[in-house]
Design an enzyme around this catalytic site. Structure first.
Site, PDB file in Angstrom:
ATOM      1  N   CYS A  91      -8.931 -41.996  -0.259  1.00 61.34           N
ATOM      2  CA  CYS A  91      -8.888 -40.696   0.091  1.00 61.34           C
ATOM      3  C   CYS A  91      -9.631 -39.961   1.441  1.00 61.34           C
ATOM      4  CB  CYS A  91      -9.340 -39.643  -1.226  1.00 61.34           C
ATOM      5  SG  CYS A  91      -8.434 -40.545  -2.696  1.00 61.34           S
ATOM      6  N   HIS A 349      -2.722 -33.317  -2.850  1.00 64.83           N
ATOM      7  CA  HIS A 349      -3.677 -34.350  -2.236  1.00 64.83           C
ATOM      8  C   HIS A 349      -2.835 -35.555  -1.830  1.00 64.83           C
ATOM      9  CE1 HIS A 349      -6.782 -37.394  -1.790  1.00 64.83           C
ATOM     10  NE2 HIS A 349      -7.096 -37.183  -3.156  1.00 64.83           N
ATOM     11  N   CYS A 379     -14.383 -37.058  -2.333  1.00 66.56           N
ATOM     12  CA  CYS A 379     -14.597 -38.292  -3.240  1.00 66.56           C
ATOM     13  C   CYS A 379     -13.755 -39.613  -3.045  1.00 66.56           C
ATOM     14  CB  CYS A 379     -14.700 -37.933  -4.620  1.00 66.56           C
ATOM     15  SG  CYS A 379     -13.326 -37.370  -5.233  1.00 66.56           S
ATOM     16  N   GLY A 381     -11.711 -43.314  -4.388  1.00 65.04           N
ATOM     17  CA  GLY A 381     -11.688 -44.390  -5.270  1.00 65.04           C
ATOM     18  C   GLY A 381     -12.710 -45.343  -5.123  1.00 65.04           C
TER      19      GLY A 381
HETATM   20  C1  LIG Z   1      -2.176 -34.738 -13.288  1.00 64.47           C
HETATM   21  C2  LIG Z   1      -0.725 -35.363 -13.142  1.00 64.47           C
HETATM   22  C3  LIG Z   1      -0.680 -36.538 -13.944  1.00 64.47           C
HETATM   23  C4  LIG Z   1       0.265 -34.514 -13.338  1.00 64.47           C
HETATM   24  O1  LIG Z   1       1.437 -34.843 -12.940  1.00 64.47           O
HETATM   25  P1  LIG Z   1       2.959 -34.121 -12.982  1.00 64.47           P
HETATM   26  O2  LIG Z   1       3.123 -34.019 -14.661  1.00 64.47           O
HETATM   27  O3  LIG Z   1       3.949 -34.806 -12.228  1.00 64.47           O
HETATM   28  O4  LIG Z   1       2.368 -32.775 -12.695  1.00 64.47           O
HETATM   29  P2  LIG Z   1       3.245 -31.411 -12.278  1.00 64.47           P
HETATM   30  O5  LIG Z   1       2.548 -30.871 -11.233  1.00 64.47           O
HETATM   31  O6  LIG Z   1       4.731 -31.773 -11.970  1.00 64.47           O
HETATM   32  O7  LIG Z   1       2.911 -30.581 -13.554  1.00 64.47           O
HETATM   33  C5  LIG Z   1       3.759 -30.826 -14.915  1.00 64.47           C
HETATM   34  C6  LIG Z   1       3.999 -29.494 -15.707  1.00 64.47           C
HETATM   35  O8  LIG Z   1       2.879 -29.068 -15.895  1.00 64.47           O
HETATM   36  C7  LIG Z   1       2.670 -27.693 -15.698  1.00 64.47           C
HETATM   37  N1  LIG Z   1       1.838 -27.132 -14.880  1.00 64.47           N
HETATM   38  C8  LIG Z   1       1.396 -27.781 -13.811  1.00 64.47           C
HETATM   39  N2  LIG Z   1       0.288 -27.001 -13.227  1.00 64.47           N
HETATM   40  C9  LIG Z   1       0.360 -25.748 -13.526  1.00 64.47           C
HETATM   41  C10 LIG Z   1      -0.106 -24.489 -13.278  1.00 64.47           C
HETATM   42  N3  LIG Z   1      -1.108 -24.399 -12.344  1.00 64.47           N
HETATM   43  N4  LIG Z   1       0.123 -23.418 -14.222  1.00 64.47           N
HETATM   44  C11 LIG Z   1       0.964 -23.454 -15.239  1.00 64.47           C
HETATM   45  N5  LIG Z   1       1.689 -24.826 -15.446  1.00 64.47           N
HETATM   46  C12 LIG Z   1       1.426 -25.924 -14.779  1.00 64.47           C
HETATM   47  C13 LIG Z   1       4.174 -27.447 -15.547  1.00 64.47           C
HETATM   48  O9  LIG Z   1       4.925 -27.121 -16.520  1.00 64.47           O
HETATM   49  C14 LIG Z   1       4.460 -28.234 -14.718  1.00 64.47           C
HETATM   50  O10 LIG Z   1       6.180 -28.506 -14.969  1.00 64.47           O
HETATM   51  P3  LIG Z   1       7.120 -27.963 -13.698  1.00 64.47           P
HETATM   52  O11 LIG Z   1       6.510 -28.730 -12.336  1.00 64.47           O
HETATM   53  O12 LIG Z   1       8.414 -28.440 -14.075  1.00 64.47           O
HETATM   54  O13 LIG Z   1       6.846 -26.622 -13.811  1.00 64.47           O
HETATM   55  C15 LIG Z   1      -0.750 -35.789 -11.471  1.00 64.47           C
HETATM   56  O14 LIG Z   1      -0.808 -34.678 -10.835  1.00 64.47           O
HETATM   57  C16 LIG Z   1      -1.992 -36.664 -11.054  1.00 64.47           C
HETATM   58  O15 LIG Z   1      -1.934 -37.794 -11.395  1.00 64.47           O
HETATM   59  N6  LIG Z   1      -2.869 -35.755 -10.429  1.00 64.47           N
HETATM   60  C17 LIG Z   1      -4.105 -36.774  -9.871  1.00 64.47           C
HETATM   61  C18 LIG Z   1      -3.880 -37.541  -8.814  1.00 64.47           C
HETATM   62  C19 LIG Z   1      -4.852 -38.273  -8.367  1.00 64.47           C
HETATM   63  O16 LIG Z   1      -5.617 -39.150  -9.213  1.00 64.47           O
HETATM   64  N7  LIG Z   1      -5.297 -38.321  -6.862  1.00 64.47           N
HETATM   65  C20 LIG Z   1      -6.412 -39.272  -6.531  1.00 64.47           C
HETATM   66  C21 LIG Z   1      -7.483 -38.498  -6.724  1.00 64.47           C
HETATM   67  S1  LIG Z   1      -9.219 -39.360  -6.438  1.00 64.47           S
END
Ligand SMILES: CC(C)(COP(=O)(O)OP(=O)(O)OC[C@H]1O[C@@H](n2cnc3c(N)ncnc32)[C@H](O)[C@@H]1OP(=O)(O)O)[C@@H](O)C(=O)NCCC(=O)NCCS
Length: 394
Positions: A91, A349, A379, A381
């Site tokens: 990252c 991100h 941070c 990984g």
């Molecule tokens: C957490 C994670 C698994 C979610 O993935 P996802 O299901 O594809 O996430 P989405 O953003 O599409 O959200 C899924 C649903 O949650 C809901 N949602 C997400 N954010 C929301 C918010 N702020 N408010 C309301 N609803 C929300 C929505 O219903 C959304 O569906 P939609 O896009 O059809 O509206 C993914 O974002 C992830 O892995 N994040 C971390 C990444 C990571 O680890 N990076 C490295 C860091 S070191």
């Protein structure tokens, strides 16, 4: 040592993995476009004068493999005499690339270098297409390969960051971003061609492009109540959700860096200087604590205190880890200086791009607001943190 001047720092919008505007735009297309834009926006810069291009990428394989740092430079139209490399510190890759380019300037080995980052999480999934952890080592040290979401759960649990606080933090990130979007404040974004495949009358598909000029993951209509209703996604009974985690995103960013002599020669006005950079290692299964250790190390090197920093770009990999670090370091006393146009929870991100994207956000905000010192940190990984200090050029 000489100074390294940040002259131009730009980014593409960040768009949602698989659902957003760049889902069909290859990473080389994103990166070559932003490289070309950075060069064109730098007054008087003949591309042949660039010494080298360093590009951060967290999963440099498949479409973003084969040394995308070199390939994208050539696609961007840089002469073949300009080299290119790909740099990986997960990252922090984009920041590491900018720092390595800056160090070439500082040592006197280069006069003009480009640093940047790219990640298409649509094309190359987080973890890569074929992860192959070391079987012997991971038998006793599986934590080195643990899911990033689990590390965020560990931070929340071990250091008592509540679900409610994570959701409130996520809400604030979205609201800051929504306001900045409405005010058209993201001046560092270059409207970027996005690919789409349009079905023709005969059933075939034609490649077309449209211009994407905004981060498409911002949710202006979210509320704390809606965030509170989202289920945990990484651990049963946990607190990390799609709403309080960073979004998975496609994007690219590029920064042109020059020596003082070259600035004078070309007559360009620099934005900022890179002053210090540092990294630390920490426990892999709570990698999110990295900034909590990297930032004090950086401030010690510079002889500065938290209160001296006018703007912070601290990557919101997860609300739990960002909040923990901010609280531990006393940055929570200065929330109006933190991620002022939203963070990765709202803007996304794009792993290897993020360090370069945060640089573009930070130095442009420093310029707009006349802020002397700005810090970016994240941070990483595997259990690390990185932090860099930038100083505004008067
Ligand atoms: C957490 C994670 C698994 C979610 O993935 P996802 O299901 O594809 O996430 P989405 O953003 O599409 O959200 C899924 C649903 O949650 C809901 N949602 C997400 N954010 C929301 C918010 N702020 N408010 C309301 N609803 C929300 C929505 O219903 C959304 O569906 P939609 O896009 O059809 O509206 C993914 O974002 C992830 O892995 N994040 C971390 C990444 C990571 O680890 N990076 C490295 C860091 S070191």
């Amino acid at each position: 040592m000489r100074d390294a001047y940040i002259v131009t720092s730009v980014r593409t919008p960040g768009c949602r993995r698989a659902k957003g505007a760049f889902k069909d735009t290859r990473p080389e297309e994103l990166l070559s476009f932003i490289l070309k834009s950075a060069v064109e926006k730098t007054e008087g810069l003949d591309p042949a004068m660039i010494d080298d291009v360093m590009i951060g990428c967290a999963f440099p394989e498949a479409e973003q493999g084969l040394n995308i740092g070199r390939i994208a430079g050539r696609i961007a139209g840089l002469p073949e005499t300009v080299g290119g490399a790909t740099v990986n510190r997960f990252c922090a890759s984009g920041l590491e690339a900018i720092v390595q380019s800056s160090m070439r300037i500082m040592t006197g080995w280069s006069d003009i270098a480009v640093g940047g980052g790219v990640e298409s999480m649509s094309f190359v999934p987080m973890g890569g297409n074929l992860p192959r952890p070391d079987a012997d080592y991971s038998r006793d040290h599986a934590d080195l390969y643990v899911s990033m979401g689990i590390t965020a759960e560990n931070v929340a649990f071990r250091y008592g960051v509540s679900r409610q606080d994570q959701d409130e933090f996520a809400y604030q990130s979205q609201m800051k971003a929504a306001k900045a979007l409405e005010g058209k404040l993201y001046k560092e974004i270059v409207p970027t061609p996005a690919v789409t495949f349009v079905q023709q009358a005969d059933g075939t598909y034609k490649k077309e492009t449209f211009l994407q000029d905004v981060d498409d993951g911002i949710r202006a209509d979210t509320t704390v109540d809606r965030l509170a209703k989202l289920p945990p996604v990484f651990r049963a009974g946990g607190s990390v959700t799609a709403g309080n985690a960073s979004q998975t995103t496609d994007g690219a960013a590029a920064t042109v860096i020059m020596s003082g002599d070259m600035i004078k020669k070309l007559g360009v006005t620099p934005l900022a200087k890179l002053r210090y950079y540092t990294t630390v290692g920490c426990r892999a299964d709570e990698m999110g604590v990295g900034p909590r250790y990297a930032i004090p190390k950086l401030l010690d090197m510079a002889g500065l205190a938290v209160g001296d920093i006018g703007l912070w770009e601290i990557n919101e990999a997860f609300a739990s880890q960002a909040l923990y670090c901010i609280r531990e370091l006393g940055i929570d006393k200065y929330m109006d200086r933190l991620n002022v146009y939203g963070g990765a929870i709202a803007l996304g991100h794009p792993l290897g791009c993020t360090g370069a994207k945060l640089c573009a956000q930070l130095v442009n905000r420093m310029k707009e607001r006349g802020v002397k010192y700005g810090v970016e940190s994240m941070c990483i990984g595997g259990g690390m943190g990185a932090a860099a200090l930038f100083e505004l050029c008067e």
